[in-house]
Design a protein around this motif. Sequence first.
Motif, PDB file in Angstrom:
ATOM      1  N   ASN A 134      54.242 -89.854 -39.122  1.00  0.00           N
ATOM      2  CA  ASN A 134      55.047 -90.727 -38.272  1.00  0.00           C
ATOM      3  C   ASN A 134      55.984 -89.866 -37.426  1.00  0.00           C
ATOM      4  O   ASN A 134      56.758 -89.068 -37.965  1.00  0.00           O
ATOM      5  CB  ASN A 134      55.852 -91.701 -39.131  1.00  0.00           C
ATOM      6  N   ARG A 135      55.916 -90.022 -36.116  1.00  0.00           N
ATOM      7  CA  ARG A 135      56.667 -89.116 -35.245  1.00  0.00           C
ATOM      8  C   ARG A 135      58.165 -89.151 -35.508  1.00  0.00           C
ATOM      9  O   ARG A 135      58.812 -88.110 -35.606  1.00  0.00           O
ATOM     10  CB  ARG A 135      56.390 -89.433 -33.773  1.00  0.00           C
ATOM     11  N   SER A 136      58.735 -90.325 -35.633  1.00  0.00           N
ATOM     12  CA  SER A 136      60.178 -90.431 -35.843  1.00  0.00           C
ATOM     13  C   SER A 136      60.592 -89.755 -37.142  1.00  0.00           C
ATOM     14  O   SER A 136      61.577 -89.010 -37.185  1.00  0.00           O
ATOM     15  CB  SER A 136      60.606 -91.898 -35.848  1.00  0.00           C
ATOM     16  N   THR A 137      59.829 -90.004 -38.200  1.00  0.00           N
ATOM     17  CA  THR A 137      60.138 -89.396 -39.498  1.00  0.00           C
ATOM     18  C   THR A 137      59.982 -87.888 -39.439  1.00  0.00           C
ATOM     19  O   THR A 137      60.785 -87.138 -40.013  1.00  0.00           O
ATOM     20  CB  THR A 137      59.232 -89.979 -40.592  1.00  0.00           C
ATOM     21  N   CYS A 138      58.951 -87.431 -38.736  1.00  0.00           N
ATOM     22  CA  CYS A 138      58.731 -85.989 -38.596  1.00  0.00           C
ATOM     23  C   CYS A 138      59.894 -85.333 -37.857  1.00  0.00           C
ATOM     24  O   CYS A 138      60.358 -84.251 -38.245  1.00  0.00           O
ATOM     25  CB  CYS A 138      57.419 -85.736 -37.865  1.00  0.00           C
ATOM     26  N   ILE A 139      60.375 -85.961 -36.805  1.00  0.00           N
ATOM     27  CA  ILE A 139      61.509 -85.408 -36.062  1.00  0.00           C
ATOM     28  C   ILE A 139      62.747 -85.343 -36.951  1.00  0.00           C
ATOM     29  O   ILE A 139      63.497 -84.357 -36.927  1.00  0.00           O
ATOM     30  CB  ILE A 139      61.774 -86.232 -34.789  1.00  0.00           C
ATOM     31  N   VAL A 140      62.952 -86.372 -37.756  1.00  0.00           N
ATOM     32  CA  VAL A 140      64.076 -86.351 -38.699  1.00  0.00           C
ATOM     33  C   VAL A 140      63.936 -85.166 -39.658  1.00  0.00           C
ATOM     34  O   VAL A 140      64.914 -84.457 -39.939  1.00  0.00           O
ATOM     35  CB  VAL A 140      64.164 -87.674 -39.481  1.00  0.00           C
ATOM     36  N   PHE A 230      70.870 -85.594 -27.567  1.00  0.00           N
ATOM     37  CA  PHE A 230      71.083 -86.879 -28.220  1.00  0.00           C
ATOM     38  C   PHE A 230      70.284 -88.002 -27.533  1.00  0.00           C
ATOM     39  O   PHE A 230      69.594 -88.789 -28.196  1.00  0.00           O
ATOM     40  CB  PHE A 230      72.575 -87.226 -28.228  1.00  0.00           C
ATOM     41  N   ASP A 231      70.348 -88.070 -26.217  1.00  0.00           N
ATOM     42  CA  ASP A 231      69.664 -89.157 -25.498  1.00  0.00           C
ATOM     43  C   ASP A 231      68.156 -89.082 -25.679  1.00  0.00           C
ATOM     44  O   ASP A 231      67.496 -90.112 -25.921  1.00  0.00           O
ATOM     45  CB  ASP A 231      70.017 -89.115 -24.014  1.00  0.00           C
ATOM     46  N   SER A 232      67.600 -87.892 -25.565  1.00  0.00           N
ATOM     47  CA  SER A 232      66.150 -87.742 -25.721  1.00  0.00           C
ATOM     48  C   SER A 232      65.712 -88.073 -27.143  1.00  0.00           C
ATOM     49  O   SER A 232      64.696 -88.747 -27.359  1.00  0.00           O
ATOM     50  CB  SER A 232      65.727 -86.311 -25.372  1.00  0.00           C
ATOM     51  N   LEU A 233      66.478 -87.609 -28.117  1.00  0.00           N
ATOM     52  CA  LEU A 233      66.139 -87.873 -29.510  1.00  0.00           C
ATOM     53  C   LEU A 233      66.301 -89.351 -29.857  1.00  0.00           C
ATOM     54  O   LEU A 233      65.587 -89.875 -30.722  1.00  0.00           O
ATOM     55  CB  LEU A 233      67.009 -87.020 -30.433  1.00  0.00           C
ATOM     56  N   SER A 234      67.213 -90.019 -29.165  1.00  0.00           N
ATOM     57  CA  SER A 234      67.475 -91.440 -29.436  1.00  0.00           C
ATOM     58  C   SER A 234      66.289 -92.342 -29.074  1.00  0.00           C
ATOM     59  O   SER A 234      66.249 -93.502 -29.466  1.00  0.00           O
ATOM     60  CB  SER A 234      68.720 -91.903 -28.670  1.00  0.00           C
ATOM     61  N   ARG A 235      65.337 -91.811 -28.340  1.00  0.00           N
ATOM     62  CA  ARG A 235      64.134 -92.592 -28.049  1.00  0.00           C
ATOM     63  C   ARG A 235      63.289 -92.792 -29.306  1.00  0.00           C
ATOM     64  O   ARG A 235      62.467 -93.715 -29.367  1.00  0.00           O
ATOM     65  CB  ARG A 235      63.294 -91.891 -26.978  1.00  0.00           C
ATOM     66  N   TYR A 236      63.470 -91.912 -30.292  1.00  0.00           N
ATOM     67  CA  TYR A 236      62.648 -91.961 -31.496  1.00  0.00           C
ATOM     68  C   TYR A 236      63.447 -92.220 -32.769  1.00  0.00           C
ATOM     69  O   TYR A 236      62.885 -92.643 -33.776  1.00  0.00           O
ATOM     70  CB  TYR A 236      61.898 -90.627 -31.656  1.00  0.00           C
ATOM     71  N   LEU A 242      71.114 -90.232 -36.129  1.00  0.00           N
ATOM     72  CA  LEU A 242      71.433 -88.933 -35.533  1.00  0.00           C
ATOM     73  C   LEU A 242      72.859 -88.512 -35.876  1.00  0.00           C
ATOM     74  O   LEU A 242      73.121 -87.334 -36.165  1.00  0.00           O
ATOM     75  CB  LEU A 242      71.252 -88.986 -34.021  1.00  0.00           C
ATOM     76  N   ILE A 243      73.771 -89.456 -35.852  1.00  0.00           N
ATOM     77  CA  ILE A 243      75.168 -89.160 -36.211  1.00  0.00           C
ATOM     78  C   ILE A 243      75.252 -88.750 -37.676  1.00  0.00           C
ATOM     79  O   ILE A 243      75.974 -87.817 -38.045  1.00  0.00           O
ATOM     80  CB  ILE A 243      76.057 -90.382 -35.925  1.00  0.00           C
ATOM     81  N   GLU A 244      74.481 -89.437 -38.523  1.00  0.00           N
ATOM     82  CA  GLU A 244      74.450 -89.097 -39.951  1.00  0.00           C
ATOM     83  C   GLU A 244      73.891 -87.692 -40.169  1.00  0.00           C
ATOM     84  O   GLU A 244      74.421 -86.920 -40.972  1.00  0.00           O
ATOM     85  CB  GLU A 244      73.590 -90.117 -40.695  1.00  0.00           C
ATOM     86  N   ILE A 245      72.824 -87.347 -39.427  1.00  0.00           N
ATOM     87  CA  ILE A 245      72.234 -86.015 -39.543  1.00  0.00           C
ATOM     88  C   ILE A 245      73.261 -84.957 -39.155  1.00  0.00           C
ATOM     89  O   ILE A 245      73.415 -83.932 -39.837  1.00  0.00           O
ATOM     90  CB  ILE A 245      70.973 -85.901 -38.666  1.00  0.00           C
ATOM     91  N   LYS A 246      73.969 -85.205 -38.066  1.00  0.00           N
ATOM     92  CA  LYS A 246      74.973 -84.236 -37.606  1.00  0.00           C
ATOM     93  C   LYS A 246      76.059 -84.046 -38.666  1.00  0.00           C
ATOM     94  O   LYS A 246      76.447 -82.908 -38.976  1.00  0.00           O
ATOM     95  CB  LYS A 246      75.587 -84.724 -36.295  1.00  0.00           C
ATOM     96  N   LYS A 247      76.525 -85.138 -39.247  1.00  0.00           N
ATOM     97  CA  LYS A 247      77.555 -85.054 -40.288  1.00  0.00           C
ATOM     98  C   LYS A 247      77.031 -84.286 -41.493  1.00  0.00           C
ATOM     99  O   LYS A 247      77.718 -83.433 -42.062  1.00  0.00           O
ATOM    100  CB  LYS A 247      77.989 -86.456 -40.700  1.00  0.00           C
ATOM    101  N   ASN A 248      75.804 -84.585 -41.885  1.00  0.00           N
ATOM    102  CA  ASN A 248      75.229 -83.922 -43.058  1.00  0.00           C
ATOM    103  C   ASN A 248      75.008 -82.434 -42.825  1.00  0.00           C
ATOM    104  O   ASN A 248      75.068 -81.635 -43.761  1.00  0.00           O
ATOM    105  CB  ASN A 248      73.917 -84.597 -43.453  1.00  0.00           C
ATOM    106  N   LYS A 249      74.720 -82.048 -41.566  1.00  0.00           N
ATOM    107  CA  LYS A 249      74.552 -80.634 -41.265  1.00  0.00           C
ATOM    108  C   LYS A 249      75.867 -79.881 -41.483  1.00  0.00           C
ATOM    109  O   LYS A 249      75.871 -78.753 -41.980  1.00  0.00           O
ATOM    110  CB  LYS A 249      74.085 -80.435 -39.821  1.00  0.00           C
ATOM    111  N   VAL A 250      76.973 -80.508 -41.127  1.00  0.00           N
ATOM    112  CA  VAL A 250      78.291 -79.884 -41.324  1.00  0.00           C
ATOM    113  C   VAL A 250      78.584 -79.738 -42.814  1.00  0.00           C
ATOM    114  O   VAL A 250      78.995 -78.673 -43.278  1.00  0.00           O
ATOM    115  CB  VAL A 250      79.395 -80.712 -40.638  1.00  0.00           C
TER     116      VAL A 250
END
Length: 293
Positions: A134-140, A230-236, A242-250
């Motif tokens: 699944n493309r969205s899951t793969c990108i995550v 962010f905008d390009s990734l938000s398509r998927y 995305l905000i959660e991923i950013k927080k978790n990366k920190v």
Amino acid sequence: MKTPTFSIILPTYNRRSLLPRAVESVLAQEYTNWELIIIDDGSTDETKEYVIGILNNKIQYHYHENIGRSASRNRGLEKSKGQYICFLDSDDELLPNYLSCFQHNLNNTLDKLFLSGVGLVGNKSVVKIIPSSNRSTCIVQCLEGYFNLMPFCFHKSLLLTHRFTESIYYGEDYKFLVPIIAHNQIAISNIVTSSVHQHSHRTINKVFDNISDGYEQFKNSVLKTLDNNFDSLSRYIASDKLIEIKKNKVVGYILAAAKYNFVGATKLNKQQNIIPISTFKLFIQRVKGIIQS
């Protein structure tokens, strides 16, 4: 020699003891139309002597003064002749099916970006990481850091102007990879084709020696990259994900840093107010084996 289908770029720095495993994994490929480009980033051990002893018409060797892995990869790209580009770190290895898997896929798709599975090799086990179909899951998965550069294969047209940022030594592969993922379809294989070897001397661990500088590197590579795409990734992917991923990366950066530089990580966490002190202390206690997780 005919034009190679694949160029494999291998930067190295003082890895004489580990380099043969990586090189031999290329020599063992089932698919044989490749070139290996070894970029020596100023090694002071016996790397040069080893590589000179194995040179042939399929293996290039280039030496320069120590200027970093990103610059070494960029030089490898400049020297490459293949239609497709792959990256191999000197402490990891390819499985014999690595190139043949990509070759099979590129014959069956018009996509220019390919991803296969990878094995994480520890002391006693191998954990297989398989990209989702699944493309969205793969990108995550990619954004969360499941894959480094090695399980990817890039059509050279994707990299004509796209390069590694040479001023960055932490998260440089993330900054390089995310824009490509955000703008291109990914041809997925669920076959494991490479192995990442976990050990205490991996380059990533050195970033925690100077944790404040490392955190600035982290912000300029990982966090800004997520913001810029962010905008390009938000398509998927949903914006809140995305905000959660950013927080978790920190959070992940702080906790990883704490394993190697407890004092520095504690100070940085207090300054940035990233993790509640109670949670941070609990994590450290578990790492040190004071209590059972």
